[in-house]
Write an enzyme that holds these catalytic residues in place. Sequence first.
Site, short mmCIF file in Angstrom:
data_model
loop_
_atom_site.label_atom_id
_atom_site.label_comp_id
_atom_site.label_asym_id
_atom_site.label_seq_id
_atom_site.Cartn_x
_atom_site.Cartn_y
_atom_site.Cartn_z
N ASP A 1 -6.37 -3.68 -7.49
CA ASP A 1 -6.90 -4.25 -6.25
C ASP A 1 -7.16 -5.73 -6.46
OD1 ASP A 1 -7.95 -3.19 -3.49
OD2 ASP A 1 -9.28 -4.80 -4.11
N ARG B 1 -7.11 11.25 -7.31
CA ARG B 1 -8.31 10.42 -7.19
C ARG B 1 -9.59 11.22 -6.95
NH1 ARG B 1 -9.04 5.84 -4.60
NH2 ARG B 1 -11.15 6.59 -4.77
N ARG C 1 -3.68 6.43 -0.02
CA ARG C 1 -4.13 7.63 0.69
C ARG C 1 -3.11 8.34 1.54
NH1 ARG C 1 -9.58 5.22 2.89
NH2 ARG C 1 -8.14 3.48 2.84
N ARG D 1 0.82 -1.22 0.00
CA ARG D 1 0.00 0.00 0.00
C ARG D 1 0.85 1.27 0.00
NH1 ARG D 1 -5.42 -1.03 1.79
NH2 ARG D 1 -5.92 -2.82 0.50
N TYR E 1 -14.34 -12.51 0.74
CA TYR E 1 -15.10 -11.32 0.30
C TYR E 1 -16.36 -11.73 -0.47
CZ TYR E 1 -11.53 -7.97 1.71
OH TYR E 1 -10.68 -7.19 2.44
C1 LIG Z 1 -7.37 -7.25 1.38
C2 LIG Z 1 -6.90 -6.45 0.18
C3 LIG Z 1 -7.68 -5.56 -0.59
N1 LIG Z 1 -6.86 -5.05 -1.57
C4 LIG Z 1 -5.60 -5.55 -1.45
C5 LIG Z 1 -5.62 -6.46 -0.37
C6 LIG Z 1 -4.45 -7.28 0.07
C7 LIG Z 1 -3.51 -6.45 0.90
C8 LIG Z 1 -3.97 -6.24 2.31
O1 LIG Z 1 -4.08 -7.20 3.04
O2 LIG Z 1 -4.16 -5.07 2.65
C9 LIG Z 1 -4.44 -5.32 -2.29
C10 LIG Z 1 -4.18 -3.98 -2.81
N2 LIG Z 1 -5.01 -2.90 -2.89
C11 LIG Z 1 -4.38 -1.85 -3.45
C12 LIG Z 1 -3.09 -2.27 -3.83
C13 LIG Z 1 -2.20 -1.38 -4.68
C14 LIG Z 1 -0.85 -1.27 -4.56
C15 LIG Z 1 -0.25 -0.86 -3.22
O3 LIG Z 1 -0.13 -1.74 -2.34
O4 LIG Z 1 0.20 0.30 -3.12
C16 LIG Z 1 -2.93 -3.59 -3.39
C17 LIG Z 1 -1.72 -4.50 -3.49
C18 LIG Z 1 -4.90 -0.50 -3.69
C19 LIG Z 1 -5.99 -0.02 -2.85
N3 LIG Z 1 -7.11 -0.71 -2.46
C20 LIG Z 1 -7.91 0.12 -1.73
C21 LIG Z 1 -7.31 1.39 -1.63
C22 LIG Z 1 -7.90 2.59 -0.92
C23 LIG Z 1 -8.98 3.16 -1.76
C24 LIG Z 1 -9.04 4.65 -1.75
O5 LIG Z 1 -7.98 5.31 -1.86
O6 LIG Z 1 -10.14 5.16 -1.74
C25 LIG Z 1 -6.10 1.31 -2.34
C26 LIG Z 1 -5.13 2.42 -2.60
C27 LIG Z 1 -9.23 -0.26 -1.20
C28 LIG Z 1 -9.28 -1.56 -0.51
N4 LIG Z 1 -9.22 -2.79 -1.11
C29 LIG Z 1 -9.25 -3.78 -0.14
C30 LIG Z 1 -9.32 -3.13 1.13
C31 LIG Z 1 -9.36 -3.84 2.45
C32 LIG Z 1 -9.33 -1.76 0.89
C33 LIG Z 1 -9.29 -0.62 1.91
C34 LIG Z 1 -10.59 0.03 2.15
C35 LIG Z 1 -10.39 1.36 2.85
O7 LIG Z 1 -9.78 1.37 3.93
O8 LIG Z 1 -10.84 2.37 2.30
C36 LIG Z 1 -9.12 -5.22 -0.43
#
Ligand SMILES: Cc1c2[nH]c(c1CCC(=O)O)Cc1[nH]c(c(CCC(=O)O)c1C)Cc1[nH]c(c(CCC(=O)O)c1C)Cc1[nH]c(c(C)c1CCC(=O)O)C2
Length: 368
Positions: free
Chosen positions: A93, A57, A48, A44, A168
Site C-alpha cells: 500500500d 486475509r 477484495r 487493485r 493522508y
Molecule cells: C489511494 C491509495 C491507497 N492505496 C493505494 C492507493 C493508490 C491507488 C488508488 O488511487 O486507489 C495503492 C494500492 N493499494 C493496494 C495496492 C496493491 C496492488 C493492487 O493494486 O492490486 C495498491 C497499488 C492494496 C490495497 N489497499 C487497500 C486494500 C483493501 C484492504 C482490504 O482488503 O481490507 C488493498 C487490497 C486499502 C486502501 N489503501 C488506500 C485506500 C484508499 C484503501 C481502500 C480502503 C477500503 O476501501 O477498504 C490508500
Amino acid sequence: MSANERPPGQQQTGLSAAGATADSAFLRACRREPVSHTPVWFMRQAGRSLPEYRKLREGIAMLDSCTRPDLVTEITLQPVRRHRVDAAVFYSDIVVPLMAIGIDLDIKPGVGPVVERPIRTRADLERLRPLDPDDVKYVTEAIGALVGELGATPLVGFAGAPFTLASYLIEGGPSRNHEHTKALMYGDPAFWAALLDRLADIATAFLKVQIEAGASAVQLFDSWAGALAPADYRRSVLPASSKVFAAVAGYGVPRIHYGVGTGELLGLLGEAGADVVGVDWRVPLDEAARRVGPGKALQGNLDPAVLFAPRAAVEAKADEVLEAARGLEGHIFNLGHGVLPSTDPDALTRLVEYVHTQSASRAPSVKV
Ligand SMILES: Cc1c2[nH]c(c1CCC(=O)O)Cc1[nH]c(c(CCC(=O)O)c1C)Cc1[nH]c(c(CCC(=O)O)c1C)Cc1[nH]c(c(C)c1CCC(=O)O)C2
C-alpha cells in the site's frame, strides 16, 4: 502459474526469464514498441474482488499482511493466475513506507488509511525520517520470491506520490476537499516544500527497494492530484514528483504516473518525468494523447463501474477504449481507477481475454 500458461504472443521462447520479461507485451508497450496484443493489467487487481484473497486475509489486518512475504507473494500472484493479466502489481500500500518509519497509522476497511496523529507543524516533520531499505526487508524478500514465481510476467512496483501521501498525513485520513492540506500548501509554502521533499525521498527509497529487488516497472500514484488546478500543481507539487522520477531514471525501468480526475493535468503528469501516463475514464485516450504530447505511452482507461454492466456493454466500452488508442505508439489497457471491491472477478477475466483477442486482430503483423 506456469510460464506456458501465458496468452498467445507471450509464450516463452528460448529467451532467459529476464529476456522474456523485457520482451513482454507490457514492457514493450511501455517502451512504445510494437506488440502482438494490447497488454492488460488492473489497478487493485489483487484484493477484495477475489474470494481467494478474502479467504487468505481472514483475521489478518491489511497492513500486517503487507509485512508477510508469504502472503504478499500469494496475493500478488492470485490475479495473475486467475485473469492472465500481462503484469502483476506488487501487493502493498502507499502508506507502507510511512508505517515502516514509525508513523502511527492503520487502514480501516471501507475507509482507507487513517493517521493517529496528523502531520501539521514543523515539529511533526521530524517524525518523517528517511526510509532505510532495512525498514522494509519484507518487501525485498517478497519481491525476490515473486520474480521467480512470475517467470516472464513483469512486476509493477509502486509508491504514493508526495501530494497524495501529504494529504493522508495532514488530513489524518481520506478527504473530500483536502482543506487542511491546501491550507498548508497555500499558507506556509516553506513548510509545504519541506514536507513534500521528505515525502519525495521516502517514495524514492521505497521505489528503489522494489526495483533493486526485481520490479520491472514502477507506478507513482498521485491519486488525489486531480483536486489541484494546473498552476498550483506545477508550482507546489510537480517539483517533488519530478524529484522522484529523476531519482529512479537511471534504472531504465518504465515509470508510470497516474492520478484520478487529472484530465487538466495530463501534460504535467508527463512533464514530471514519466514514460507512461495513466488516464482515468473522463478523457478519451486520443484526446489524452494530445494533452500529454509525443514520446509517452498511455495507460487506461475503462471506467471500473462499467464492469457491473452486461457483458455486451463491457465489450462495447472496451472497444471504445481500443478504438481511441488506435494509432497510439504505446497503450497499456487498464481501468481508469482501481477494481471496485464488489466487481465480479469473472467479468475481469473475460475482459482480459476480450482485449487480448480484439487487439491481436487489430494489431499490425508484428510478432513479439
Ligand atoms: C489511494 C491509495 C491507497 N492505496 C493505494 C492507493 C493508490 C491507488 C488508488 O488511487 O486507489 C495503492 C494500492 N493499494 C493496494 C495496492 C496493491 C496492488 C493492487 O493494486 O492490486 C495498491 C497499488 C492494496 C490495497 N489497499 C487497500 C486494500 C483493501 C484492504 C482490504 O482488503 O481490507 C488493498 C487490497 C486499502 C486502501 N489503501 C488506500 C485506500 C484508499 C484503501 C481502500 C480502503 C477500503 O476501501 O477498504 C490508500
